[in-house]
Design an enzyme around this catalytic site. Structure first.
Site, PDB file in Angstrom:
ATOM      1  N   LYS A 187       1.941  -2.953   8.693  1.00 55.68           N
ATOM      2  CA  LYS A 187       3.119  -2.105   8.511  1.00 55.68           C
ATOM      3  C   LYS A 187       4.348  -2.856   9.012  1.00 55.68           C
ATOM      4  O   LYS A 187       4.363  -3.316  10.154  1.00 55.68           O
ATOM      5  CB  LYS A 187       2.966  -0.776   9.260  1.00 55.68           C
ATOM      6  CG  LYS A 187       4.103   0.198   8.981  1.00 55.68           C
ATOM      7  CD  LYS A 187       3.921   1.546   9.662  1.00 55.68           C
ATOM      8  CE  LYS A 187       3.042   2.478   8.892  1.00 55.68           C
ATOM      9  NZ  LYS A 187       3.202   3.902   9.282  1.00 55.68           N
TER      10      LYS A 187
ATOM     11  N   GLY B 204       8.377   3.228   2.759  1.00 49.18           N
ATOM     12  CA  GLY B 204       9.100   4.388   3.294  1.00 49.18           C
ATOM     13  C   GLY B 204      10.435   3.959   3.851  1.00 49.18           C
ATOM     14  O   GLY B 204      10.831   2.818   3.679  1.00 49.18           O
ATOM     15  N   LYS B 205      11.116   4.869   4.547  1.00 48.74           N
ATOM     16  CA  LYS B 205      12.471   4.632   5.062  1.00 48.74           C
ATOM     17  C   LYS B 205      12.482   3.413   5.986  1.00 48.74           C
ATOM     18  O   LYS B 205      13.411   2.638   5.992  1.00 48.74           O
ATOM     19  CB  LYS B 205      12.938   5.881   5.826  1.00 48.74           C
ATOM     20  CG  LYS B 205      14.449   6.080   5.821  1.00 48.74           C
ATOM     21  CD  LYS B 205      14.821   7.522   6.124  1.00 48.74           C
ATOM     22  CE  LYS B 205      14.760   7.800   7.619  1.00 48.74           C
ATOM     23  NZ  LYS B 205      15.304   9.127   7.943  1.00 48.74           N
TER      24      LYS B 205
ATOM     25  N   ASP C 134       0.687  14.840  13.254  1.00 48.90           N
ATOM     26  CA  ASP C 134       1.236  15.418  12.041  1.00 48.90           C
ATOM     27  C   ASP C 134       0.228  15.307  10.897  1.00 48.90           C
ATOM     28  O   ASP C 134       0.212  14.322  10.184  1.00 48.90           O
ATOM     29  CB  ASP C 134       2.527  14.634  11.728  1.00 48.90           C
ATOM     30  CG  ASP C 134       3.310  15.306  10.634  1.00 48.90           C
ATOM     31  OD1 ASP C 134       4.374  14.787  10.258  1.00 48.90           O
ATOM     32  OD2 ASP C 134       2.832  16.350  10.154  1.00 48.90           O
TER      33      ASP C 134
ATOM     34  N   LEU D 151       0.835  -1.214   0.000  1.00 44.12           N
ATOM     35  CA  LEU D 151       0.000   0.000   0.000  1.00 44.12           C
ATOM     36  C   LEU D 151       0.860   1.250   0.000  1.00 44.12           C
ATOM     37  O   LEU D 151       0.428   2.328  -0.400  1.00 44.12           O
ATOM     38  CB  LEU D 151      -0.896   0.003   1.237  1.00 44.12           C
ATOM     39  CG  LEU D 151      -1.958  -1.093   1.291  1.00 44.12           C
ATOM     40  CD1 LEU D 151      -2.592  -1.135   2.660  1.00 44.12           C
ATOM     41  CD2 LEU D 151      -3.005  -0.872   0.218  1.00 44.12           C
ATOM     42  N   GLY D 152       2.073   1.103   0.548  1.00 42.61           N
ATOM     43  CA  GLY D 152       2.950   2.272   0.638  1.00 42.61           C
ATOM     44  C   GLY D 152       4.316   1.813   1.133  1.00 42.61           C
ATOM     45  O   GLY D 152       4.435   0.737   1.698  1.00 42.61           O
TER      46      GLY D 152
ATOM     47  N   VAL E  35       4.068  -0.956   3.902  1.00 39.07           N
ATOM     48  CA  VAL E  35       2.746  -1.299   4.442  1.00 39.07           C
ATOM     49  C   VAL E  35       2.052  -2.173   3.396  1.00 39.07           C
ATOM     50  O   VAL E  35       2.046  -1.836   2.216  1.00 39.07           O
ATOM     51  CB  VAL E  35       1.893  -0.039   4.691  1.00 39.07           C
ATOM     52  CG1 VAL E  35       0.562  -0.431   5.322  1.00 39.07           C
ATOM     53  CG2 VAL E  35       2.637   0.941   5.587  1.00 39.07           C
TER      54      VAL E  35
HETATM   55  C1  LIG Z   1       0.626   7.610   5.701  1.00 31.11           C
HETATM   56  C2  LIG Z   1       0.500   6.256   5.084  1.00 31.11           C
HETATM   57  O1  LIG Z   1       0.659   5.286   5.799  1.00 31.11           O
HETATM   58  N1  LIG Z   1       0.257   6.186   3.747  1.00 31.11           N
HETATM   59  C3  LIG Z   1       0.067   4.983   2.990  1.00 31.11           C
HETATM   60  C4  LIG Z   1       0.869   3.793   3.397  1.00 31.11           C
HETATM   61  C5  LIG Z   1      -0.081   2.852   4.181  1.00 31.11           C
HETATM   62  N2  LIG Z   1      -1.361   3.411   4.094  1.00 31.11           N
HETATM   63  C6  LIG Z   1      -2.586   2.807   4.468  1.00 31.11           C
HETATM   64  C7  LIG Z   1      -2.902   2.482   5.808  1.00 31.11           C
HETATM   65 CL1  LIG Z   1      -1.739   2.729   7.066  1.00 31.11          CL
HETATM   66  C8  LIG Z   1      -4.164   1.971   6.128  1.00 31.11           C
HETATM   67  N3  LIG Z   1      -5.119   1.782   5.191  1.00 31.11           N
HETATM   68  C9  LIG Z   1      -4.822   2.073   3.891  1.00 31.11           C
HETATM   69  N4  LIG Z   1      -5.583   1.971   2.784  1.00 31.11           N
HETATM   70  C10 LIG Z   1      -4.808   2.386   1.740  1.00 31.11           C
HETATM   71  C11 LIG Z   1      -5.283   2.409   0.367  1.00 31.11           C
HETATM   72  C12 LIG Z   1      -6.507   1.942  -0.036  1.00 31.11           C
HETATM   73  N5  LIG Z   1      -6.566   2.155  -1.360  1.00 31.11           N
HETATM   74  C13 LIG Z   1      -7.685   1.826  -2.251  1.00 31.11           C
HETATM   75  N6  LIG Z   1      -5.422   2.749  -1.804  1.00 31.11           N
HETATM   76  C14 LIG Z   1      -4.623   2.900  -0.733  1.00 31.11           C
HETATM   77  C15 LIG Z   1      -3.267   3.512  -0.814  1.00 31.11           C
HETATM   78  N7  LIG Z   1      -3.582   2.772   2.148  1.00 31.11           N
HETATM   79  C16 LIG Z   1      -3.576   2.580   3.488  1.00 31.11           C
HETATM   80  C17 LIG Z   1      -1.353   4.520   3.131  1.00 31.11           C
END
Ligand SMILES: CC(=O)N[C@H]1CCN(c2c(Cl)cnc3[nH]c(-c4cn(C)nc4C)nc23)C1
Length: 278
Positions: free
Chosen positions: A44, A24-25, A138, A21-22, A29
């Site tokens: 995460k 980082g350093k 933040d 989903l994401g 996730v």
């Molecule tokens: C600040 C941060 O954590 N940003 C990112 C990484 C994990 N995170 C998520 C986290 Cl920590 C929790 N739920 C999420 N859902 C999604 C997501 C869903 N779709 C359809 N697209 C996304 C992208 N991402 C997350 C988002």
């Protein structure tokens, strides 16, 4: 339905891992599903050697204790954590709607109803945090997620995870910092009120108010509070009034969270259930 023994700690074997989903350093996730209950979460992963290298154990522990203790509809839940030899895993609520920022970039700007609903939700979440002596959540846009009903969720534990798409330009931006922060003065929770003004402006105009070519110019515009409202039919006078009462140099003169929730523009436009069906 399946009820789990609360004493039994989780392990990686309890989850099926899905798409990232994401990242980082400190790690990535992933979308994940608890095998027995089919409960979907965001997992995460943080590498221990990264924590050791940057001496961040206590910050991580504090962030996790705070996040676990916060229970609010607009704050993403941390359900628990577990670890193996080289990694720490945080079991987080999964926000099905993804990043609020995606919605903003897709449409260019939000409607007054969407913007007022999200500012109201943020104010309620921050009032809850300040009530528990937790400040400085933040609230940069990349930390704002949406659940399946379009309800806002603040997803930040201080471990900024750069999401897998767009927002590379976000990192290192000064746009959201209050004057006392960019001038390196001590700051308190009033910085969050400033940031609400920045976000409200950006939700309605599509970009933050002090954007400039260089960080130096952004810095100058912030400390000068060089605020102007382009002519725009989508933005009412009440909206401009609220923004002007938040983007005030003197922290003590910024509208309080309670006053934000009572502001005519919020009362008139925000959805009381905090749900904004997109
Ligand atoms: C600040 C941060 O954590 N940003 C990112 C990484 C994990 N995170 C998520 C986290 Cl920590 C929790 N739920 C999420 N859902 C999604 C997501 C869903 N779709 C359809 N697209 C996304 C992208 N991402 C997350 C988002």
């Amino acid at each position: 339905p399946y009820v789990r023994d609360p004493e039994k700690p989780f392990s990686l074997a309890d989850f099926e891992i899905g798409r990232p989903l994401g990242k980082g350093k400190f790690g990535r996730v992933y979308l994940a599903r608890e095998v027995k209950s089919h409960f979907v979460v965001a997992l995460k992963v943080i590498f221990k050697e990264q924590i050791e290298k940057y001496k961040l154990h206590h910050q991580l522990r504090r962030e996790m204790e705070i996040q676990t203790s916060l229970r609010h509809p607009n704050i993403l839940r941390l359900f628990g954590w577990f670890d193996d030899d080289e990694r720490i895993f945080l079991i987080l609520e999964y926000a099905h709607g993804g990043e609020l920022y995606g919605l903003l970039k897709e449409n260019g700007h939000l409607t007054e109803q969407q913007a007022a609903t999200y500012i109201s939700s943020l104010s309620q979440a921050l009032a809850y945090c300040h009530g528990k002596c937790v400040i400085h959540r933040d609230i940069k846009p990349e930390n704002l997620l949406l659940d399946h009903e379009g309800r806002l969720k603040i997803a930040d534990f201080g471990w900024s995870v750069q999401s897998s798409n767009k927002r590379k330009t976000m990192c290192g931006t000064l746009d959201y910092l209050a004057p006392e922060m960019v001038e390196n003065k001590d700051h308190d929770h009033a910085v969050d009120n400033w940031t609400l003004g920045i976000l409200c402006y950006e939700f309605l105009y599509g970009n933050p108010p002090f954007e400039a070519e260089s960080q130096k110019d952004t810095f100058k515009r912030i400390v000068k509070v060089d605020l102007s409202f382009p002519d725009n039919p989508n933005v009412s006078a009440e909206a401009k009034n609220l923004i002007s009462q938040l983007l005030v140099k003197d922290p003590s003169k910024r509208l309080s969270l309670t006053k934000i929730m009572q502001h005519p523009w919020i009362v008139k436009n925000a959805d009381p259930k905090g749900v904004c069906l997109i």
